[in-house]
Design a protein around this motif. Sequence first.
Motif, PDB file in Angstrom:
ATOM      1  N   GLY A  42       0.732  -1.182  -0.012  1.00 51.46           N
ATOM      2  CA  GLY A  42       0.007   0.026  -0.165  1.00 51.46           C
ATOM      3  C   GLY A  42       0.816   1.242   0.016  1.00 51.46           C
ATOM      4  N   ARG A  43       0.171   2.375  -0.660  1.00 52.09           N
ATOM      5  CA  ARG A  43       0.798   3.698  -0.327  1.00 52.09           C
ATOM      6  C   ARG A  43       0.540   4.508   0.895  1.00 52.09           C
ATOM      7  N   ASP A  44      -0.682   4.008   1.600  1.00 46.94           N
ATOM      8  CA  ASP A  44      -0.559   4.567   2.708  1.00 46.94           C
ATOM      9  C   ASP A  44      -1.444   3.576   3.878  1.00 46.94           C
ATOM     10  N   ALA A  45      -1.601   4.031   5.143  1.00 48.77           N
ATOM     11  CA  ALA A  45      -2.054   3.006   6.121  1.00 48.77           C
ATOM     12  C   ALA A  45      -3.377   2.490   5.503  1.00 48.77           C
ATOM     13  N   ALA A  46      -4.561   3.199   5.151  1.00 44.96           N
ATOM     14  CA  ALA A  46      -5.907   2.658   4.721  1.00 44.96           C
ATOM     15  C   ALA A  46      -5.882   1.749   3.559  1.00 44.96           C
ATOM     16  N   GLU A  47      -4.735   2.024   2.563  1.00 42.26           N
ATOM     17  CA  GLU A  47      -4.690   0.822   1.483  1.00 42.26           C
ATOM     18  C   GLU A  47      -4.067  -0.031   1.817  1.00 42.26           C
ATOM     19  N   GLY A  48      -3.078  -0.063   2.924  1.00 36.07           N
ATOM     20  CA  GLY A  48      -2.152  -1.402   3.173  1.00 36.07           C
ATOM     21  C   GLY A  48      -3.122  -2.204   4.089  1.00 36.07           C
ATOM     22  N   ALA A  49      -4.259  -1.581   4.596  1.00 32.38           N
ATOM     23  CA  ALA A  49      -4.922  -2.448   5.619  1.00 32.38           C
ATOM     24  C   ALA A  49      -6.160  -2.945   4.563  1.00 32.38           C
ATOM     25  N   ARG A  50      -6.408  -2.401   3.594  1.00 32.65           N
ATOM     26  CA  ARG A  50      -7.906  -3.148   2.674  1.00 32.65           C
ATOM     27  C   ARG A  50      -7.595  -4.000   1.893  1.00 32.65           C
ATOM     28  N   PRO A  51      -8.553  -5.154   1.887  1.00 33.62           N
ATOM     29  CA  PRO A  51      -8.537  -6.114   1.028  1.00 33.62           C
ATOM     30  C   PRO A  51      -8.892  -5.533  -0.477  1.00 33.62           C
ATOM     31  N   ALA A  52      -8.646  -6.462  -1.480  1.00 30.71           N
ATOM     32  CA  ALA A  52      -9.275  -6.064  -2.636  1.00 30.71           C
ATOM     33  C   ALA A  52     -10.693  -6.652  -2.730  1.00 30.71           C
ATOM     34  N   LEU A  53     -11.652  -6.000  -3.014  1.00 33.32           N
ATOM     35  CA  LEU A  53     -13.171  -6.406  -2.863  1.00 33.32           C
ATOM     36  C   LEU A  53     -13.588  -6.342  -4.359  1.00 33.32           C
ATOM     37  N   LEU A  54     -13.882  -7.407  -4.690  1.00 28.63           N
ATOM     38  CA  LEU A  54     -14.351  -7.743  -5.921  1.00 28.63           C
ATOM     39  C   LEU A  54     -15.866  -8.451  -6.014  1.00 28.63           C
ATOM     40  N   ARG A  55     -16.524  -8.147  -7.073  1.00 26.88           N
ATOM     41  CA  ARG A  55     -17.864  -8.653  -7.395  1.00 26.88           C
ATOM     42  C   ARG A  55     -17.945  -9.553  -8.903  1.00 26.88           C
ATOM     43  N   ALA A  56     -18.194 -10.938  -8.392  1.00 22.52           N
ATOM     44  CA  ALA A  56     -18.117 -11.454  -9.356  1.00 22.52           C
ATOM     45  C   ALA A  56     -19.465 -11.481 -10.292  1.00 22.52           C
ATOM     46  N   ASP A  57     -19.409 -11.871 -11.607  1.00 19.91           N
ATOM     47  CA  ASP A  57     -20.608 -11.761 -12.277  1.00 19.91           C
ATOM     48  C   ASP A  57     -21.587 -12.760 -11.864  1.00 19.91           C
ATOM     49  N   LEU A  62      -7.080 -10.908  -0.012  1.00 21.90           N
ATOM     50  CA  LEU A  62      -5.977 -10.785   1.027  1.00 21.90           C
ATOM     51  C   LEU A  62      -4.763 -11.411   0.671  1.00 21.90           C
ATOM     52  N   ALA A  63      -3.619 -10.588   0.845  1.00 22.44           N
ATOM     53  CA  ALA A  63      -2.332 -11.033   0.699  1.00 22.44           C
ATOM     54  C   ALA A  63      -1.246 -10.813   1.472  1.00 22.44           C
ATOM     55  N   TRP A  84       2.970  -0.017   6.268  1.00 18.81           N
ATOM     56  CA  TRP A  84       1.844  -0.497   5.173  1.00 18.81           C
ATOM     57  C   TRP A  84       2.295  -0.913   3.879  1.00 18.81           C
ATOM     58  N   THR A  85       3.311  -0.651   3.652  1.00 20.56           N
ATOM     59  CA  THR A  85       3.972  -0.811   2.210  1.00 20.56           C
ATOM     60  C   THR A  85       3.985  -2.201   1.905  1.00 20.56           C
ATOM     61  N   VAL A  86       4.015  -3.309   3.015  1.00 14.53           N
ATOM     62  CA  VAL A  86       3.647  -4.640   2.528  1.00 14.53           C
ATOM     63  C   VAL A  86       3.311  -5.243   3.642  1.00 14.53           C
ATOM     64  N   ASN A  87       2.445  -6.174   3.501  1.00 13.31           N
ATOM     65  CA  ASN A  87       1.525  -7.244   4.689  1.00 13.31           C
ATOM     66  C   ASN A  87       2.456  -8.329   4.868  1.00 13.31           C
ATOM     67  N   LEU A  88       2.902  -8.583   6.048  1.00 11.54           N
ATOM     68  CA  LEU A  88       3.582  -9.598   6.717  1.00 11.54           C
ATOM     69  C   LEU A  88       2.720 -10.712   7.191  1.00 11.54           C
ATOM     70  N   ILE A  89       3.311 -11.883   7.019  1.00 12.77           N
ATOM     71  CA  ILE A  89       2.245 -12.919   7.596  1.00 12.77           C
ATOM     72  C   ILE A  89       2.424 -12.948   9.035  1.00 12.77           C
ATOM     73  N   ASN A  90       1.244 -13.055   9.605  1.00 19.10           N
ATOM     74  CA  ASN A  90       0.847 -13.105  11.029  1.00 19.10           C
ATOM     75  C   ASN A  90      -0.587 -13.857  11.219  1.00 19.10           C
ATOM     76  N   ALA A  91      -0.581 -15.009  11.773  1.00 15.91           N
ATOM     77  CA  ALA A  91      -2.006 -15.783  11.657  1.00 15.91           C
ATOM     78  C   ALA A  91      -3.036 -14.960  12.339  1.00 15.91           C
ATOM     79  N   ARG A  92      -2.633 -14.156  13.468  1.00 20.98           N
ATOM     80  CA  ARG A  92      -3.585 -13.497  13.915  1.00 20.98           C
ATOM     81  C   ARG A  92      -4.298 -12.107  13.205  1.00 20.98           C
ATOM     82  N   LYS A  93      -3.486 -11.409  12.580  1.00 24.69           N
ATOM     83  CA  LYS A  93      -3.640 -10.401  11.612  1.00 24.69           C
ATOM     84  C   LYS A  93      -4.351 -11.072  10.466  1.00 24.69           C
ATOM     85  N   ILE A  94      -4.221 -12.193   9.981  1.00 29.50           N
ATOM     86  CA  ILE A  94      -4.841 -12.650   8.836  1.00 29.50           C
ATOM     87  C   ILE A  94      -6.090 -12.922   9.144  1.00 29.50           C
TER      88      ILE A  94
END
Length: 392
Positions: free
Chosen positions: A178-193, A201-202, A218-228
């Motif tokens: 992410g480029r800021d805290a809000a973006e780094g914390a947000r998943p990609a939200l998609l709607r399928a046809d 999430l990644a 926020w530049t990169v999400n690190l693996i942490n089970a509780r956070k995921i």
Amino acid sequence: MSASTRYAAVALVAALAVGCGGPPSSTPHPAPHSARQPFAKAKPRGEAGAAMTKDVRPFTLVAGGDIIPSSPDVLETARSDAMGTGYDYRPMLAGVKSVVFGADLALCHLGAPLGPLTGPFTGYPVYQAPPQLATALKATGYDSCSTASSHVLDQGVPGVSRTLEAMDTVGLRHVGSGRDAAEGARPALLRADGGARVAHLAYTYGTDQKRRPASAPWTVNLINARKIIADARAARRAGADVVVVSPHWGAEYRTAPSEEQLRLARALTASTTGGRPDIDLILGSHAQTPQPYEKVNGTWVVYGLGDQVSGAMRRPEGNWGTLARFRFAPPDRAGQRWKVTRAQYIPQLAELGPPLRVRNLARTAGHRDVRTAIRKAVLGRGARAEGLRMGR
């Protein structure tokens, strides 16, 4: 979007197209990345603008493995395919386009930061790839791409920004950096046809070249089970019908998942809220070669998809990959889990050529030995008994 911002976005789109090698006149921001609408519509499958049906329908999700776009022979192929004016990755990916574009949602994993149009473009150990790759991924049919990888910070914080700006410009969603805290914390939200709401999430085990800056975690999400798990639950509260997690994990060139992978997979798939699993699918990357698919606590886990785009690697297995394809059906009652009704893997090979091309091995009689080896790896933890089959 203002007229000037719209003009800048159009300028970069033109520059990212094949045959445009010059830099754009201004820096694009198609929309403020902290204010995007949730559950954006993925690529249309029917008539444009058609009204959404009241009842959601089943959907098919496809996911591809690591894209390593700036190895010397990959760069040379993309430059040659662009006829010497820029870089064109579309011919390289043409062999799997029908599978990717044929899905209702398609997810990719970007293993390198994208640079400015003027370069320089570099391979291992410090990657920087042409931004035209974003154009090719979108054209191939990908909707969202994980950017959490061990090389995400190869070009520092500016590299993260350039990568996400290029993806924004072509309409490719992204998650994991992410480029800021809000973006780094947000998943990609998609709607399928058909109406299903999918959260992507990644996370990565770490970064190879540079540490995540303390001033910008926020530049990169690190693996942490509780956070995921917490992020997955937040996505569910935001309305996600299906939650997909893309972890960048495991040991390279190792077919068997590591104990860390197994432990994390058990923890993530065991997490529930109100009797409903918090995570519906796990799609792993980083191993450079296909690893097993397995149902863990009733949830499909792909420990390693392998590589989708790769040049000459340390071992031949580094050019092997799979496309995962899962069919999800809605529950009988609201609030229950969406069920996977069909699970498939599609073997693929980055054939070095020249020219380098990604091949769908399920649609060719060649490379039987590679197809057999991939099948052995993918089915190594009993997935066939759970219904996994090779698709086309």
